[in-house]
Enzyme design. Structure first.
Site, PDB file in Angstrom:
ATOM      1  N   LYS A  13       0.835  -1.217   0.000  1.00 58.31           N
ATOM      2  CA  LYS A  13       0.000   0.000   0.000  1.00 58.31           C
ATOM      3  C   LYS A  13       0.864   1.260   0.000  1.00 58.31           C
ATOM      4  CE  LYS A  13      -2.231  -1.008   3.789  1.00 58.31           C
ATOM      5  NZ  LYS A  13      -1.566  -2.282   4.107  1.00 58.31           N
ATOM      6  N   ARG A  88      -9.638   0.888   9.549  1.00 57.12           N
ATOM      7  CA  ARG A  88      -9.164  -0.451   9.870  1.00 57.12           C
ATOM      8  C   ARG A  88     -10.293  -1.393  10.275  1.00 57.12           C
ATOM      9  NH1 ARG A  88      -3.594  -0.809  10.758  1.00 57.12           N
ATOM     10  NH2 ARG A  88      -2.498   1.178  10.808  1.00 57.12           N
ATOM     11  N   ARG A 127      11.267  -5.659   5.279  1.00 56.77           N
ATOM     12  CA  ARG A 127      10.936  -4.236   5.244  1.00 56.77           C
ATOM     13  C   ARG A 127      11.858  -3.435   6.162  1.00 56.77           C
ATOM     14  NH1 ARG A 127       4.714  -2.827   5.409  1.00 56.77           N
ATOM     15  NH2 ARG A 127       4.831  -3.737   7.503  1.00 56.77           N
ATOM     16  N   ARG A 162      11.412  -2.054  11.990  1.00 57.66           N
ATOM     17  CA  ARG A 162      10.496  -1.778  13.096  1.00 57.66           C
ATOM     18  C   ARG A 162      10.260  -3.054  13.915  1.00 57.66           C
ATOM     19  NH1 ARG A 162       5.299   1.123  10.549  1.00 57.66           N
ATOM     20  NH2 ARG A 162       4.916  -1.090  10.143  1.00 57.66           N
ATOM     21  N   ARG A 173      -0.267 -10.170  13.359  1.00 56.54           N
ATOM     22  CA  ARG A 173      -0.790  -9.025  12.594  1.00 56.54           C
ATOM     23  C   ARG A 173      -1.739  -9.496  11.491  1.00 56.54           C
ATOM     24  NH1 ARG A 173       3.989  -5.249  10.697  1.00 56.54           N
ATOM     25  NH2 ARG A 173       2.183  -4.020  10.016  1.00 56.54           N
TER      26      ARG A 173
END
Length: 337
Positions: A13, A88, A127, A162, A173
């Site tokens: 995204k 969300r 990431r 992160r 998640r």
């Protein structure tokens, strides 16, 4: 165009949002960025959000919607925006729909990016985020380009992972996404706004699918540039009636240096000749005037008078003059006697 991008963590995204920002000039509205900015500015909403985060609680939807309302009041969203990371859940989706209706800025399209869970685990594990500019990269799919620098520091990107991007937390998640966020697809599908695309493969391929989905939703590709409006018929007629300016004359070819030299010499010679002619003419005139002023001799005068009376006049012979040398020699001879 007002867009919402939906998809699980790692579906791309953020990457596709950056493409839309660069190519089409519409801003990305990230609730995470809004929260961090509000907390840093210590605004009323930022203080409320900070108190919830410090207590380990989720930020209230009303606080987030208040930040979105303030963001949508800025002039850069006049041509549209991209919502990434919000809504969300169904409660947020309903509240957002009400807010956008109040602002007369309803959504145009919602795009769901679909990726297999195994691929999501690989993407999230790779990431990395730049500490300075906040840009997100992936060491497997979209690493920083060679020689690329951070726009904030001018040096290399300071990348870090992160805590919630490690593989241990990915499964949790994805579970939360399946329970709360996936039902949003049905919510927007019922309203005729949902477009689904395959978000696996090369980044350019996914971008092309996204553009095609936007084209299906609106009838006009987002990347297509608007054509300039045609001039009214009256203005077109005036333009046609206006005469075209006459073509400019081509400058004469320059003469060679030899031609210029010859021309200069000929001009100088002509000027000199004219001066000589003028001088000769003046000299002749002066001579004529002098001769006219001389007295006429008596003999000549008598002949003229006699001729006028018809008489013949015999001109006297002038007595012969002794040579000057003889005159001077006579006295000398007398002295010697």
């Amino acid at each position: 165009m007002r867009i919402v991008l939906l998809g699980p963590p790692g579906s791309g995204k953020g990457t596709q949002s950056q493409h839309l920002i660069r190519s089409h000039g519409i801003p990305q509205i990230s609730t995470g960025d809004l929260l961090r900015a509000a907390v840093a500015a210590q605004s009323r909403l930022g203080i409320a959000a900070k108190s919830a985060m410090d207590a380990g609680k989720l930020v209230d939807d009303e606080v987030v919607l208040g930040m979105i309302r303030e963001r949508l009041a800025l002039p850069d969203v006049a041509h549209g925006f991209i919502l990434d990371g919000f809504p969300r859940n169904l409660s947020q989706a309903t509240a957002l729909d009400d807010l956008l209706q109040q602002l007369d800025q309803p959504l145009d399209v919602v795009v769901l990016l679909q990726v297999d869970n195994a691929e999501l685990v690989r993407r999230i594990g790779g990431r990395r985020t730049c500490r300075n500019c906040g840009r997100v990269f992936n060491v497997f799919t979209s690493p920083p380009a060679p020689g690329e620098t951070c726009p904030q520091t001018g040096g290399e990107h300071d990348l870090f992972q992160r805590p919630d991007d490690n593989e241990a937390t990915v499964a949790e998640r994805l579970k939360v996404y399946e329970e709360k966020t996936r039902p949003l697809a049905q919510f927007y599908d019922e309203r005729g706004l949902l477009q689904r695309i395959d978000a696996e493969g090369e980044q350019d391929e996914v971008t092309a699918r996204l553009e095609a989905a936007l084209a299906r939703a609106t009838g006009t590709p987002l990347a297509q540039k608007a054509k300039p409006a045609r001039k009214p018929a009256a203005k077109r007629a005036v333009v046609k009636a206006t005469p075209k300016p006459a073509p400019k004359k081509k400058p004469a070819p320059k003469k060679s240096s030899l031609q210029s030299t010859l021309k200069s010499a000929l001009t100088t010679a002509l000027k000199s000749a004219r001066k000589l002619v003028k001088r000769a003419s003046k000299s002749a005139k002066k001579t004529a005037k002098k001769s006219a002023k001389k007295p006429v001799r008596k003999a000549a005068a008598k002949r003229v008078v006699a001729k006028a009376k018809g008489k013949r006049v015999v001109a006297r012979k002038a007595p012969a003059r002794k040579p000057v040398a003889a005159k001077k020699a006579a006295p000398r001879a007398r002295r010697h006697r």
